[in-house]
Every structure is written in structure tokens, then in C-alpha cells.
Motif scaffolding. Structure first.
Motif, PDB file in Angstrom:
ATOM      1  N   UNK A  52       0.795  -1.290   0.274  1.00 29.58           N
ATOM      2  CA  UNK A  52       0.193   0.085   0.274  1.00 29.58           C
ATOM      3  C   UNK A  52       0.807   1.185   0.666  1.00 29.58           C
ATOM      4  N   UNK A  53       0.468   2.187  -0.806  1.00 31.88           N
ATOM      5  CA  UNK A  53       1.238   3.551  -0.389  1.00 31.88           C
ATOM      6  C   UNK A  53       0.945   3.773   1.235  1.00 31.88           C
ATOM      7  N   UNK A  54       2.470   4.744   1.803  1.00 37.62           N
ATOM      8  CA  UNK A  54       2.810   5.117   2.516  1.00 37.62           C
ATOM      9  C   UNK A  54       2.406   4.186   3.899  1.00 37.62           C
ATOM     10  N   UNK A  55       2.830   3.029   3.696  1.00 38.17           N
ATOM     11  CA  UNK A  55       3.028   2.300   4.756  1.00 38.17           C
ATOM     12  C   UNK A  55       2.132   1.447   4.880  1.00 38.17           C
ATOM     13  N   UNK A  56       0.938   1.724   4.201  1.00 39.83           N
ATOM     14  CA  UNK A  56      -0.449   1.088   4.143  1.00 39.83           C
ATOM     15  C   UNK A  56      -0.422  -0.121   4.124  1.00 39.83           C
ATOM     16  N   UNK A  57      -1.842  -1.273   4.103  1.00 40.11           N
ATOM     17  CA  UNK A  57      -1.227  -2.558   3.632  1.00 40.11           C
ATOM     18  C   UNK A  57      -2.597  -2.122   2.388  1.00 40.11           C
ATOM     19  N   UNK A  58      -2.267  -3.689   1.866  1.00 38.57           N
ATOM     20  CA  UNK A  58      -2.076  -4.907   2.149  1.00 38.57           C
ATOM     21  C   UNK A  58      -0.041  -5.646   2.419  1.00 38.57           C
ATOM     22  N   UNK A  59       0.173  -6.439   3.300  1.00 37.56           N
ATOM     23  CA  UNK A  59       1.338  -6.627   3.781  1.00 37.56           C
ATOM     24  C   UNK A  59       1.984  -8.341   3.009  1.00 37.56           C
ATOM     25  N   UNK A  60       2.725  -8.117   2.284  1.00 38.90           N
ATOM     26  CA  UNK A  60       3.539  -9.590   2.529  1.00 38.90           C
ATOM     27  C   UNK A  60       4.039  -9.996   3.487  1.00 38.90           C
ATOM     28  N   UNK A  61       4.006 -11.081   4.604  1.00 43.02           N
ATOM     29  CA  UNK A  61       3.783 -11.871   5.978  1.00 43.02           C
ATOM     30  C   UNK A  61       4.520 -12.763   5.818  1.00 43.02           C
ATOM     31  N   UNK A  62       5.589 -12.947   6.810  1.00 42.36           N
ATOM     32  CA  UNK A  62       6.050 -14.224   6.554  1.00 42.36           C
ATOM     33  C   UNK A  62       5.967 -15.056   8.073  1.00 42.36           C
ATOM     34  N   UNK A  63       4.848 -16.110   8.531  1.00 44.77           N
ATOM     35  CA  UNK A  63       4.568 -16.141   9.471  1.00 44.77           C
ATOM     36  C   UNK A  63       5.081 -16.782  10.161  1.00 44.77           C
ATOM     37  N   UNK A  64       5.843 -17.197  11.949  1.00 49.77           N
ATOM     38  CA  UNK A  64       6.236 -18.117  11.972  1.00 49.77           C
ATOM     39  C   UNK A  64       6.665 -19.046  12.189  1.00 49.77           C
ATOM     40  N   UNK A  65       5.035 -19.693  11.802  1.00 47.24           N
ATOM     41  CA  UNK A  65       5.158 -21.158  11.035  1.00 47.24           C
ATOM     42  C   UNK A  65       6.235 -20.988   9.561  1.00 47.24           C
ATOM     43  N   UNK A  66       6.696 -20.116   9.023  1.00 45.40           N
ATOM     44  CA  UNK A  66       7.019 -20.631   7.722  1.00 45.40           C
ATOM     45  C   UNK A  66       7.126 -19.911   6.394  1.00 45.40           C
ATOM     46  N   UNK A  67       5.261 -20.199   6.360  1.00 42.63           N
ATOM     47  CA  UNK A  67       4.124 -19.666   5.256  1.00 42.63           C
ATOM     48  C   UNK A  67       3.994 -18.227   5.149  1.00 42.63           C
ATOM     49  N   UNK A  68       3.963 -18.019   4.253  1.00 43.40           N
ATOM     50  CA  UNK A  68       4.006 -16.615   3.364  1.00 43.40           C
ATOM     51  C   UNK A  68       2.665 -16.237   2.688  1.00 43.40           C
ATOM     52  N   UNK A  69       2.328 -15.248   3.103  1.00 47.52           N
ATOM     53  CA  UNK A  69       0.664 -14.972   3.044  1.00 47.52           C
ATOM     54  C   UNK A  69       0.284 -13.290   2.715  1.00 47.52           C
TER      55      UNK A  69
END
Length: 60
Positions: free
Chosen positions: A30-47
Motif C-alpha cells: 500500500x501507499x505510505x505504509x498502508x496494507x496490504x502486507x506480504x508477511x512471513x509467519x513464524x511457522x514459515x508460510x507467507x501470505x
């Protein structure tokens, strides 16, 4: 909600006995730090995540 790459994102579980979900923000789409975010969760999956009101950003 605003975040940067490297910040941590967490959501508290709504089910008794289930752990909270936590992960590292890999990309801010997103613009200026807004969502969406690509996240790597602690269990290893990315979403790709569109956080709701129960999500919390932990700035580094």
C-alpha cells in the motif's frame, strides 16, 4: 494502520488454547505504509495480508 518492512505483525487468537499468529512484514504494497502486507509467519508460510482491527503492528 501503517507499517514498514521488518516490523512484526500479530493477531490474537479468538479460540481458547490456540496460539497467537505472528510474522515479519516482508513487503508493504500500500501507499505510505498502508496494507496490504506480504508477511512471513513464524511457522514459515507467507501470505498477503489485509489486517483487520484485531491485528497489531510491532515496530522495530
Amino acid at each position: 494502520m501503517q507499517a514498514n518492512v521488518g516490523d512484526r505483525l500479530s493477531v490474537h487468537s479468538h479460540t481458547v488454547g490456540m496460539p497467537d499468529h505472528m510474522g515479519e512484514i516482508l513487503e508493504v504494497r500500500g501507499e505510505d505504509g498502508a496494507p496490504p502486507y506480504m508477511v512471513r509467519f513464524d511457522d514459515g508460510h507467507e501470505s498477503l495480508v489485509f489486517p483487520g482491527p484485531d491485528w497489531v503492528v510491532q515496530h522495530r
